[in-house]
Design a protein around this motif. Sequence first.
Motif, PDB file in Angstrom:
ATOM      1  N   CYS A   4       0.960  -1.052  -0.209  1.00 29.57           N
ATOM      2  CA  CYS A   4       0.217   0.112   0.237  1.00 29.57           C
ATOM      3  C   CYS A   4       1.031   1.153  -0.162  1.00 29.57           C
ATOM      4  N   ASN A   5       0.315   2.286  -0.958  1.00 28.63           N
ATOM      5  CA  ASN A   5       1.366   3.348  -0.714  1.00 28.63           C
ATOM      6  C   ASN A   5       0.604   4.039  -0.244  1.00 28.63           C
ATOM      7  N   LEU A   6       1.274   5.482   0.332  1.00 28.35           N
ATOM      8  CA  LEU A   6       0.699   7.032   0.741  1.00 28.35           C
ATOM      9  C   LEU A   6       0.847   7.845  -0.837  1.00 28.35           C
ATOM     10  N   ARG A   7      -0.367   8.205  -0.970  1.00 32.41           N
ATOM     11  CA  ARG A   7      -0.155   9.693  -2.206  1.00 32.41           C
ATOM     12  C   ARG A   7      -1.151  10.961  -1.977  1.00 32.41           C
ATOM     13  N   PHE A   8      -0.151  11.659  -1.883  1.00 35.61           N
ATOM     14  CA  PHE A   8      -1.435  12.860  -1.380  1.00 35.61           C
ATOM     15  C   PHE A   8      -1.590  13.597  -2.567  1.00 35.61           C
ATOM     16  N   ASP A   9      -2.929  13.416  -2.454  1.00 38.76           N
ATOM     17  CA  ASP A   9      -3.768  14.682  -3.989  1.00 38.76           C
ATOM     18  C   ASP A   9      -3.148  15.905  -3.593  1.00 38.76           C
ATOM     19  N   ASP A  10      -2.334  16.557  -3.903  1.00 42.34           N
ATOM     20  CA  ASP A  10      -2.436  17.764  -4.012  1.00 42.34           C
ATOM     21  C   ASP A  10      -2.267  18.414  -5.081  1.00 42.34           C
ATOM     22  N   THR A  11      -3.503  18.940  -5.399  1.00 40.86           N
ATOM     23  CA  THR A  11      -3.852  19.084  -6.552  1.00 40.86           C
ATOM     24  C   THR A  11      -4.268  20.257  -6.723  1.00 40.86           C
ATOM     25  N   ASN A  12      -4.923  20.685  -5.544  1.00 37.47           N
ATOM     26  CA  ASN A  12      -5.182  22.720  -5.436  1.00 37.47           C
ATOM     27  C   ASN A  12      -4.156  23.148  -4.010  1.00 37.47           C
ATOM     28  N   PRO A  13      -3.121  23.507  -5.217  1.00 33.87           N
ATOM     29  CA  PRO A  13      -3.324  24.259  -3.804  1.00 33.87           C
ATOM     30  C   PRO A  13      -2.879  25.491  -2.991  1.00 33.87           C
ATOM     31  N   VAL A  14      -4.234  25.816  -3.249  1.00 33.54           N
ATOM     32  CA  VAL A  14      -4.997  26.878  -2.029  1.00 33.54           C
ATOM     33  C   VAL A  14      -5.329  26.405  -0.794  1.00 33.54           C
ATOM     34  N   LYS A  15      -5.575  25.444  -0.887  1.00 33.59           N
ATOM     35  CA  LYS A  15      -5.865  24.627   0.682  1.00 33.59           C
ATOM     36  C   LYS A  15      -5.334  23.558   1.136  1.00 33.59           C
ATOM     37  N   GLU A  16      -3.453  23.456   0.318  1.00 32.97           N
ATOM     38  CA  GLU A  16      -2.583  22.755   0.783  1.00 32.97           C
ATOM     39  C   GLU A  16      -1.678  22.811   1.748  1.00 32.97           C
ATOM     40  N   ASP A  17      -1.344  22.380   2.580  1.00 28.35           N
ATOM     41  CA  ASP A  17      -0.022  22.791   3.750  1.00 28.35           C
ATOM     42  C   ASP A  17       0.449  21.877   4.325  1.00 28.35           C
ATOM     43  N   VAL A  18       2.240  22.259   4.364  1.00 30.90           N
ATOM     44  CA  VAL A  18       3.147  21.224   4.838  1.00 30.90           C
ATOM     45  C   VAL A  18       2.524  19.781   6.529  1.00 30.90           C
ATOM     46  N   GLU A  19       1.827  21.233   7.113  1.00 33.35           N
ATOM     47  CA  GLU A  19       2.103  20.886   8.275  1.00 33.35           C
ATOM     48  C   GLU A  19       0.861  19.844   8.561  1.00 33.35           C
ATOM     49  N   TYR A  20      -0.345  19.531   7.620  1.00 35.50           N
ATOM     50  CA  TYR A  20      -1.734  18.351   7.361  1.00 35.50           C
ATOM     51  C   TYR A  20      -0.314  17.505   6.739  1.00 35.50           C
ATOM     52  N   VAL A  21       0.157  17.411   5.610  1.00 32.93           N
ATOM     53  CA  VAL A  21       1.059  16.541   5.209  1.00 32.93           C
ATOM     54  C   VAL A  21       1.872  15.497   6.544  1.00 32.93           C
ATOM     55  N   ASP A  22       2.084  16.739   7.173  1.00 34.79           N
ATOM     56  CA  ASP A  22       3.613  15.804   8.099  1.00 34.79           C
ATOM     57  C   ASP A  22       2.765  15.359   9.416  1.00 34.79           C
ATOM     58  N   SER A  23       0.769  15.802   9.346  1.00 33.48           N
ATOM     59  CA  SER A  23      -0.013  15.294  10.501  1.00 33.48           C
ATOM     60  C   SER A  23      -0.644  14.090   9.893  1.00 33.48           C
ATOM     61  N   ILE A  24      -0.733  14.053   8.913  1.00 32.99           N
ATOM     62  CA  ILE A  24      -1.035  12.722   7.860  1.00 32.99           C
ATOM     63  C   ILE A  24      -0.209  11.244   7.795  1.00 32.99           C
ATOM     64  N   MET A  25       1.416  11.585   7.659  1.00 32.15           N
ATOM     65  CA  MET A  25       1.668  10.600   8.310  1.00 32.15           C
ATOM     66  C   MET A  25       1.722  10.017   9.367  1.00 32.15           C
ATOM     67  N   GLU A  26       1.755  10.616  10.803  1.00 30.90           N
ATOM     68  CA  GLU A  26       2.157  10.343  12.426  1.00 30.90           C
ATOM     69  C   GLU A  26       0.591   9.921  12.033  1.00 30.90           C
ATOM     70  N   ASP A  27      -0.159   9.999  11.490  1.00 25.39           N
ATOM     71  CA  ASP A  27      -1.563   9.116  12.007  1.00 25.39           C
ATOM     72  C   ASP A  27      -1.194   8.103  11.156  1.00 25.39           C
ATOM     73  N   ILE A  28      -1.005   7.674  10.039  1.00 22.34           N
ATOM     74  CA  ILE A  28      -1.350   5.989   9.789  1.00 22.34           C
ATOM     75  C   ILE A  28      -0.089   5.394  10.632  1.00 22.34           C
ATOM     76  N   LYS A  29       0.730   5.687  11.027  1.00 23.20           N
ATOM     77  CA  LYS A  29       2.153   5.083  11.868  1.00 23.20           C
ATOM     78  C   LYS A  29       1.686   4.882  13.502  1.00 23.20           C
ATOM     79  N   TRP A  30       0.541   6.002  13.873  1.00 22.05           N
ATOM     80  CA  TRP A  30      -0.378   6.020  15.429  1.00 22.05           C
ATOM     81  C   TRP A  30      -1.174   4.782  15.019  1.00 22.05           C
ATOM     82  N   LEU A  31      -1.725   4.076  14.309  1.00 24.41           N
ATOM     83  CA  LEU A  31      -2.840   3.507  13.947  1.00 24.41           C
ATOM     84  C   LEU A  31      -2.453   1.836  13.742  1.00 24.41           C
TER      85      LEU A  31
END
Length: 556
Positions: free
Chosen positions: A62-89
């Motif tokens: 299973c790969n992790l793929r960030f759907d970063d096609t809309n730069p208006v709403k996206e932030d590196v903070e969210y990328v980091d938090s998503i990675m942390e949450d997946i690992k925690w689970l």
Amino acid sequence: MEENRKSLNFIEQIVENDLKEGKNDGRIQTRFPPEPNGYLHIGHAKAICLDFGIAENYGGICNLRFDDTNPVKEDVEYVDSIMEDIKWLGFHWENVYYASDYFQQLWDFAVKLIKEGKAYVDEQTAEEIAIQKGTPTIPGTNSPFRDRPIEESLELFNKMNSGEIPEGKMVLRAKIDMSSSNMHFRDPIIYRVIHIPHHRTGTTWKAYPMYDFAHGQSDYFEGVTHSLCTLEFEVHRPLYDWFLDQLADTDYRPRQIEFNRLNLTYTMMSKRKLLQLVQEKIVSGWDDPRMPTIAGMRRRGYTPRAIRNFIDSIGYTKYDGINDISLLEFAVREDLNAHVTRVSGVIDPIKLIITNYPEGKVEEMSTINNPEDESMGSRNLKFSRELWIEREDFMEDAPKKYFRLTPGSEVRLKSAYIVKCTGCKKDEEGNVIEVYAEYDPDTKSGMPEANRRVKGTIHWISVPHAMDAEVRLYDRLFLVEDPAGEKDKDFKELLNPDSLIIKKNCKVEEFLKDAKPGDSFQFQRIGYFNVDIESTPDNLVFNRTVALRDSWKKSN
């Protein structure tokens, strides 16, 4: 004997059938494709468990793929938090990809569609396009730009990406079928102009692909075999397949399969509304323990095992519904009950003085750390003449079935002695400030006479050995079962005003002096609590994870 095995869900049945038929050379490859525009919530946890679980169970990746096609709403903070949450689970990705990794390939594919007469640049406004697309029962009408010359569309498409075209002035549309019964086939927009820099590609791109255009192709570029999506994407699947048919040059195709979303009572899952709660400081942040985010649940004291057990118990189907949040809370209780230490915590303290107990004497009372797990052993509690007890464990004029402290009644002090209440002391306003009792020295827990039965048992903490603590009592964030369904109301009107009650002058036993943020305990007779991230050795802070039992429905 064949090992017992739980029944397969419909997605597992599809995967096993594909393996039997030898599809995709026996490969299993999934992906989890979050958009980095907010923190993940419990609904995403269901998708994570499926995407990663299918890969794990069938020897795939299973790969992790960030759907970063809309730069208006996206932030590196969210990328980091998503990675942390997946690992925690408890899950692990094989590779990390971004939709932006494929911007050039997607651009080249769009150019191919234009050259084949299957895409064109449209200069209508968004409102005009919406009207021109018709309705589910009325066919659409062709755009006046639908038959624009190929060379002209190619030139304009390049200008869309060079910065020459303002936002909203032009879009690229696929040329499919304006009379299709599937609205998604009515010349969908596949590129739009955005002049905001991208968090990874900077200002390289000004024309960005739409989700429907980027998603299936990204699956294809990566080699995904089973693209698992929630049910709202079912009507998008024909378009997903149409794009792949234009792109693919082999027999390989990703297969999109849809499953039901996770909806919970008393919970809002809309990222937009959750962001509003954060931005307006209605909650303390994305990790506020009242939020349905994975970060909020982690801070509140929910465990990965409890969340995964809950998701496993509700399963995957082809129809949407709403799950009772009490099922999640039950899973949390069940997990914590089996694994955490029982301690004494007094939320609303009042002093109990045992008048016939020797002044200055201190005993150690043995208490079991967890009756569900003998391997966790036992520890000693300090016992003295003055104890803290819960204010609600004393009542001067008690009803008949009140089995705690009241003048003339007996109770057992847990792991200690039986005491008989002899009275109380009040302040000038009539509030009880001290309770008095006498103990029976022959009733110490473990002694032969200790089996004398009394109807009530209460917990306590020795006054000289108690520590101060702040306790945060969290409850459900919304007052109504389905806040998302209350369309005629501002969702903020539905908030529970008692979703957080802070108790400042609580007492806990000294055993907790070394407790670290994230540690979980059962406060006996009260509930499950964990140490908050704001807690320090000088200022202990505990969050209520969940009460010992579900009292919400009784009180509502």
